[in-house]
Motif scaffolding. Structure first.
Motif, PDB file in Angstrom:
ATOM      1  N   ASP A   7      41.745  48.541  32.727  1.00 31.82           N
ATOM      2  CA  ASP A   7      42.938  48.116  33.359  1.00 31.82           C
ATOM      3  C   ASP A   7      43.133  48.746  34.616  1.00 31.82           C
ATOM      4  O   ASP A   7      43.844  48.431  35.445  1.00 31.82           O
ATOM      5  N   LEU A   8      42.196  49.811  35.018  1.00 33.87           N
ATOM      6  CA  LEU A   8      42.450  50.293  36.233  1.00 33.87           C
ATOM      7  C   LEU A   8      41.524  49.413  37.338  1.00 33.87           C
ATOM      8  O   LEU A   8      40.581  48.907  36.903  1.00 33.87           O
ATOM      9  N   PRO A   9      42.258  49.506  38.642  1.00 35.73           N
ATOM     10  CA  PRO A   9      41.559  48.637  39.577  1.00 35.73           C
ATOM     11  C   PRO A   9      40.164  49.636  39.851  1.00 35.73           C
ATOM     12  O   PRO A   9      39.955  50.845  39.546  1.00 35.73           O
ATOM     13  N   ILE A  22      32.498  44.831  49.409  1.00 40.24           N
ATOM     14  CA  ILE A  22      32.064  43.904  50.649  1.00 40.24           C
ATOM     15  C   ILE A  22      33.206  42.874  50.583  1.00 40.24           C
ATOM     16  O   ILE A  22      32.850  41.799  49.673  1.00 40.24           O
ATOM     17  N   PRO A  23      34.115  42.856  51.580  1.00 38.39           N
ATOM     18  CA  PRO A  23      35.106  41.880  51.427  1.00 38.39           C
ATOM     19  C   PRO A  23      34.475  40.431  51.552  1.00 38.39           C
ATOM     20  O   PRO A  23      33.503  40.570  52.217  1.00 38.39           O
ATOM     21  N   THR A  37      43.618  36.010  43.496  1.00 36.18           N
ATOM     22  CA  THR A  37      44.496  37.107  43.010  1.00 36.18           C
ATOM     23  C   THR A  37      43.637  38.482  43.587  1.00 36.18           C
ATOM     24  O   THR A  37      42.578  38.489  43.816  1.00 36.18           O
ATOM     25  N   LYS A  38      44.525  39.294  43.924  1.00 35.99           N
ATOM     26  CA  LYS A  38      44.061  40.498  44.086  1.00 35.99           C
ATOM     27  C   LYS A  38      42.980  41.084  43.282  1.00 35.99           C
ATOM     28  O   LYS A  38      42.021  41.742  43.957  1.00 35.99           O
ATOM     29  N   GLU A  42      39.243  41.923  44.256  1.00 37.09           N
ATOM     30  CA  GLU A  42      38.580  43.371  44.339  1.00 37.09           C
ATOM     31  C   GLU A  42      37.276  43.202  43.441  1.00 37.09           C
ATOM     32  O   GLU A  42      36.281  43.696  44.055  1.00 37.09           O
ATOM     33  N   VAL A  43      37.162  42.500  42.215  1.00 42.30           N
ATOM     34  CA  VAL A  43      35.822  42.651  41.462  1.00 42.30           C
ATOM     35  C   VAL A  43      34.861  41.977  42.246  1.00 42.30           C
ATOM     36  O   VAL A  43      33.605  42.295  42.317  1.00 42.30           O
ATOM     37  N   MET A  44      35.185  40.641  43.099  1.00 46.51           N
ATOM     38  CA  MET A  44      34.203  39.933  43.755  1.00 46.51           C
ATOM     39  C   MET A  44      33.698  40.890  45.025  1.00 46.51           C
ATOM     40  O   MET A  44      32.486  40.798  45.292  1.00 46.51           O
ATOM     41  N   ASP A  45      34.655  41.649  45.616  1.00 44.80           N
ATOM     42  CA  ASP A  45      33.944  42.554  46.731  1.00 44.80           C
ATOM     43  C   ASP A  45      33.060  43.557  46.177  1.00 44.80           C
ATOM     44  O   ASP A  45      31.999  43.621  46.829  1.00 44.80           O
TER      45      ASP A  45
END
Length: 228
Positions: A7-9, A22-23, A37-38, A42-45
């Motif tokens: 549940d945490l980023p 890596i964006p 989505t944000k 994030e998970v893809m970065d």
């Protein structure tokens, strides 16, 4: 390894502190950037970061799970997940349990069925697979991917016995189930328990299709089957 709650980023989880995300680079002036989505961004970065380093770890495995729950069709995440499972020598029965849960919400995701096929190849054991497929088909009797997977199981492990009986039950439930008719043709022409060139077999199938035609004469499927 114990992970913090998903549940945490990722940026707030202790186990990811050593990773620099890596964006996605769409260039200076992208024509049609996708509005992710944000959470997905994030998970893809983080995924780009670990895949660049070819990290095959428990946390990477967990990350692939988070990605495919968000985007079930992410083929690269599925393929990377398989590499991790092989590398870590994970109990593949636990992976099948995960896939069972995933299929409840995403039964028509092609990547799910391809991944399941690869897991069964590694296990070389189809125990329980026919029941899993039957459960999916009970929810949607025309799920193309489930039928294709069933055909692969039948062929690879020679599990033809009883398949015609199963198909007859499906057609008793819905005589218009063109997928079940297709499956019957597949079994009759490829299964090793029947002989398609046998006159008795051909007559049996003609009689069967004619009987179903009488039940629903405007149903195209048994006509096509009889012609075949």
């Amino acid at each position: 390894m114990q992970f913090e709650s998903d549940d945490l980023p990722l940026s707030q989880r202790a186990e990811w502190k050593d990773v620099t995300p890596i964006p996605q680079d769409d260039g200076l002036h992208p024509i049609a950037p996708i509005s992710y989505t944000k959470e997905y961004s994030e998970v893809m970065d983080y995924f780009r970061a670990i895949s660049r380093q070819k990290e095959l770890s428990p946390r990477a495995l967990q990350l692939t799970e988070e990605i495919i729950w968000i985007n079930p069709g992410h083929y690269t995440a599925w393929a990377y997940r398989l590499d991790i499972l092989k590398h870590l020598n994970v109990d593949l029965r636990t992976e099948l349990t995960f896939l069972d849960e995933f299929a409840e919400e995403n039964p028509k995701t092609y990547q799910l069925w391809h991944h399941r096929r690869e897991i069964i190849k590694l296990l070389d054991d189809p125990s329980g697979e026919m029941a899993v497929i039957a459960k999916i088909l009970q929810e949607d009797s025309k799920n193309f991917h489930a039928w294709s997977y069933r055909q692969w199981i039948l062929t690879r492990f020679q599990l033809w016995e009883g398949e015609l009986t199963y198909i007859e039950l499906m057609l008793d439930q819905d005589v218009r189930n063109n997928s079940a008719w297709n499956q019957r043709y597949f079994v009759v022409t490829r299964g090793n328990t029947v002989t398609p060139d046998s006159g008795a077999t051909l007559q049996r199938e003609i009689d069967y299709s004619l009987a179903k035609i009488r039940l629903a004469p405007n149903n195209e499927s048994p006509w096509v089957y009889c012609r075949g």
